[in-house]
Write a protein that holds these residues in place. Structure first.
Motif, PDB file in Angstrom:
ATOM      1  N   SER A   1       0.820  -1.221   0.000  1.00 17.35           N
ATOM      2  CA  SER A   1       0.000   0.000   0.000  1.00 17.35           C
ATOM      3  C   SER A   1       0.851   1.268   0.000  1.00 17.35           C
ATOM      4  CB  SER A   1      -0.965   0.007   1.195  1.00 17.35           C
ATOM      5  OG  SER A   1      -0.275  -0.147   2.415  1.00 17.35           O
ATOM      6  N   GLY A   2       2.133   1.124  -0.306  1.00 21.03           N
ATOM      7  CA  GLY A   2       3.026   2.277  -0.338  1.00 21.03           C
ATOM      8  C   GLY A   2       2.670   3.296  -1.407  1.00 21.03           C
ATOM      9  N   GLY A   3       1.964   2.856  -2.458  1.00 16.19           N
ATOM     10  CA  GLY A   3       1.600   3.780  -3.531  1.00 16.19           C
ATOM     11  C   GLY A   3       0.213   4.381  -3.388  1.00 16.19           C
ATOM     12  N   LEU A   4      -0.475   4.085  -2.291  1.00 19.07           N
ATOM     13  CA  LEU A   4      -1.875   4.491  -2.164  1.00 19.07           C
ATOM     14  C   LEU A   4      -2.057   5.997  -2.259  1.00 19.07           C
ATOM     15  CD1 LEU A   4      -4.508   2.859   0.098  1.00 19.07           C
ATOM     16  CD2 LEU A   4      -4.349   5.339   0.077  1.00 19.07           C
ATOM     17  N   ASP A   5      -1.201   6.764  -1.622  1.00 22.82           N
ATOM     18  CA  ASP A   5      -1.329   8.226  -1.677  1.00 22.82           C
ATOM     19  C   ASP A   5      -1.142   8.745  -3.102  1.00 22.82           C
ATOM     20  OD1 ASP A   5      -1.775   8.689   1.108  1.00 22.82           O
ATOM     21  OD2 ASP A   5       0.350   8.295   1.467  1.00 22.82           O
ATOM     22  N   MET A   6      -0.188   8.182  -3.818  1.00 17.74           N
ATOM     23  CA  MET A   6       0.027   8.576  -5.207  1.00 17.74           C
ATOM     24  C   MET A   6      -1.185   8.203  -6.059  1.00 17.74           C
ATOM     25  SD  MET A   6       2.985   7.349  -7.894  1.00 17.74           S
ATOM     26  CE  MET A   6       2.373   5.661  -7.946  1.00 17.74           C
ATOM     27  N   TYR A   7      -1.729   7.005  -5.838  1.00 15.97           N
ATOM     28  CA  TYR A   7      -2.900   6.570  -6.610  1.00 15.97           C
ATOM     29  C   TYR A   7      -4.089   7.502  -6.381  1.00 15.97           C
ATOM     30  CZ  TYR A   7      -0.310   2.123  -6.931  1.00 15.97           C
ATOM     31  OH  TYR A   7       0.639   1.153  -7.152  1.00 15.97           O
ATOM     32  N   ASN A   8      -4.211   8.010  -5.180  1.00 15.81           N
ATOM     33  CA  ASN A   8      -5.299   8.950  -4.882  1.00 15.81           C
ATOM     34  C   ASN A   8      -5.140  10.235  -5.691  1.00 15.81           C
ATOM     35  OD1 ASN A   8      -7.655   9.775  -3.399  1.00 15.81           O
ATOM     36  ND2 ASN A   8      -6.343  11.063  -2.124  1.00 15.81           N
TER      37      ASN A   8
END
Length: 612
Positions: A244-251
């Motif tokens: 889930s390390g990319g979750l902020d970027m995906y948002n």
């Protein structure tokens, strides 16, 4: 015999209570290696279109791979394959843990299971000593208790268990098989275990010596591959922040699915991100067998309603499924729901997706409260999710419908399939295709594999710079829906099909030439870049042939409108792929018929599959 293999498969007939072994077919292994490729070629001849997935006639195979046990990076995984009770096409579930390695230590390249026991049983494997044992006292129990009790009965805490929970026993169509807090998820393999009255398998092997073709070259090849993987940016992110390390970027980019794929930005996304987990509840990393990345999360909640000792933390897909998809920003609650799903033995993607579908259509007025046990669904309602997960696992009330998945829910309430986020009856995973057009192929053309999957084709990951130029995957604009994207995703899908047979974690990406060197040094099969590409294409094509035999047609390769409506705001505002165009280009690049969906005779001949 080829090196790196054990040379035999364990065979279990639960109807006759017969246990035997079968020699590994070297011809199949030379063409498909092990894992899912071997299983698919083997099962193609054994399973028919009219074979009912939950009948004793269906066969289920558990396979490791030739590199399992060699300590090549991230090759400790195992795969379980059959005809899926959820999609009625190829069913494949890939899992971490140490179960696959333990089967190989016990002396087997895999297990073939058929028939149905008269009453609940489990399989006990101690090297060549294999027993079918009564499991009545375990039936109805969760996977945590089952795992603990089996190890006590076995007398060795280091034995490895794979088992089902109540969801599998009750034939929930997306029931999982759970091994040491890892899940073989998605296509309902747990339901097949349940249909056979097979509660669990416990295994302990003692032979760690894997005979390989060239030990010295293999040692060098493994070191080179490990060094490449450890040095990559993707590995560093996964190690530090997990999946889930990319979750902020995906948002930010619009890739994060929100409120059942209807919104593109969520101000609370950071509350459930990998960074927040690392800052608040993370205790240590979790490594699968031979892993050099450690993306797994071990977490502990010190106080409050969800207080718990150290347990397995949720991965990205689960965090989205019970987080942004349902507008729930309570990370600790997601940990709790993940633990419930582990114990019930139920897939987090399909269960969360089906629940979100229910809430979405209840909000739209397509479903009434009195039709769903007088429940009043609301976004972010944790107690509602808990209730529904239990109802699904035990098929109680509306749970009996939800246990069949989103498509049956839609049929029950006369909802258009265009408003249901599934392809071939399987819930899509959580990388919104409006933010990355390659995911339209991963989902829409996922029927070339097992259904929509972020593992079978992963441009969301490879396009951030994974070094795959050696096999022709040149970095391309994520919003391209032309020939370049069709080619990119076709090669990607082939390569990941190879991964399902080696069997290697898709987060682990040495240079393809390094993987070729490992395969050759381990097995003795001559392998270079061209052979790597042929392996992948052959394995994926085999899965395609299996699906065509099961009755798949091109009408099944369809993306619903709910996934294609452009957003008015956010990182992907105004963007949506032309899937009809991409599908046509994908077919043309692969040499498949746009009318029948079948591979051309030319390609089948080149792959050695012309007579199938």
């Amino acid at each position: 015999m080829l090196k790196a293999f054990r040379g035999k498969l364990l065979k279990v007939d639960l109807t006759s209570n017969k246990i035997s072994t079968e020699q590994l077919d070297e011809n199949i292994a030379r063409l498909f290696l092990g894992g899912a490729g071997y299983a698919c070629r083997y099962l193609y001849d054994k399973i028919e279109k009219d074979t009912k997935p939950l009948s004793p006639d269906n066969i289920i195979m558990i396979m490791n791979g030739p590199l399992n046990g060699t300590f090549a990076p991230n090759t400790g995984r195992w795969v379980i394959c059959s005809k899926s009770p959820y999609t009625n096409i190829w069913g494949e579930s890939n899992c971490g843990s140490w179960f696959g390695a333990e089967i190989k230590k016990a002396g087997y390249d895999g297990i073939i299971i058929r028939g149905k026991a008269k009453s609940p049983v489990y399989l006990e494997i101690k090297d060549e000593n294999v027993l079918i044992k009564e499991a009545n006292l375990l039936w109805g129990k969760g996977t945590a208790y089952t795992t603990k009790r089996l190890k006590e009965l076995f007398g060795n805490e280091k034995a490895i268990v794979a088992c089902i929970g109540p969801a599998g026993e009750n034939l929930v169509k997306y029931a999982n098989i759970i091994s040491e807090e890892r899940a073989a998820g998605r296509t309902g393999m747990g339901a097949i275990f349940g249909s056979k009255n097979l509660k669990a398998i416990i295994v302990k092997g003692s032979n760690t010596n894997i005979e390989v073709h060239d030990p010295d070259k293999l040692k060098i090849a493994i070191k080179n591959a490990r060094d490449t993987v450890k040095a990559s940016f993707g590995t560093q992110v996964l190690t530090a922040l997990g999946t889930s390390g990319g979750l902020d970027m995906y948002n930010t980019t619009g890739e994060l699915p929100i409120k059942y794929f209807t919104e593109t930005e969520w101000e609370k996304a950071y509350n459930i991100s990998g960074a927040t987990m690392a800052e608040t509840i993370l205790t240590k990393n979790r490594f699968c067998h031979s892993c050099v990345i450690g993306c797994g999360r071990r977490v502990k909640i010190e106080e409050g309603k969800y207080k718990t000792e150290e347990i397995e933390g949720p991965e990205y897909e689960t965090i989205v499924s019970f987080g942004s998809l349902l507008l729930n920003d309570d990370l600790k609650a997601i940990v709790h729901l993940n633990t419930l799903c582990f114990d019930y033995g139920i897939d987090t993607i399909s269960s969360g997706g089906t629940i979100a579908c229910l809430i979405h259509h209840y909000e739209l007025g397509n479903i009434n409260s009195e039709e769903i046990d007088d429940l009043k669904p609301q976004w972010g309602d944790i107690s509602l999710i808990e209730i529904l997960l239990k109802k699904i696992s035990y098929r109680e009330g509306i749970g009996n419908v939800l246990a069949e998945g989103s498509n049956v829910l839609a049929r029950e309430f006369n909802i258009s399939k265009e408003e249901i986020a599934t392809v071939v009856g399987l819930e899509i995973t959580y990388h919104d295709l409006r933010s990355n057009f390659g995911m339209a192929i991963a989902y829409g053309m996922g029927a070339a594999y097992r259904g929509p999957s972020h593992n079978a084709c992963d441009p969301y990951f490879t396009l951030v710079g994974v070094p795959l130029e050696e096999i022709g995957m040149e970095i391309i604009d994520r919003y391209s829906d032309g020939e370049g994207m069709a080619k990119y995703c076709s090669i990607d899908m082939d390569y990941r099909a190879l991964y399902s047979s080696m069997i290697m974690c898709s987060f682990c990406n040495p240079l393809p030439s390094q993987n070729a060197a490992i395969i050759e040094a381990a097995t003795g099969i001559k392998c270079d870049i061209n052979q790597i590409k042929l392996f992948g294409e052959r394995i994926l094509t085999m899965k395609r042939l299996f699906n065509l035999k099961m009755g798949l047609n091109i009408a099944n390769e369809h993306l619903p409108n709910i996934l294609l409506k452009p957003f008015k705001s956010g990182g992907s505002a105004g963007k949506t792929p032309n899937f009809t165009k991409l599908r046509k280009l994908f077919y043309e690049y692969r040499g498949w018929s746009i009318h029948s969906g079948k591979p051309s005779e030319e390609r089948l001949k080149a792959l050695g599959l012309i007579n199938l």
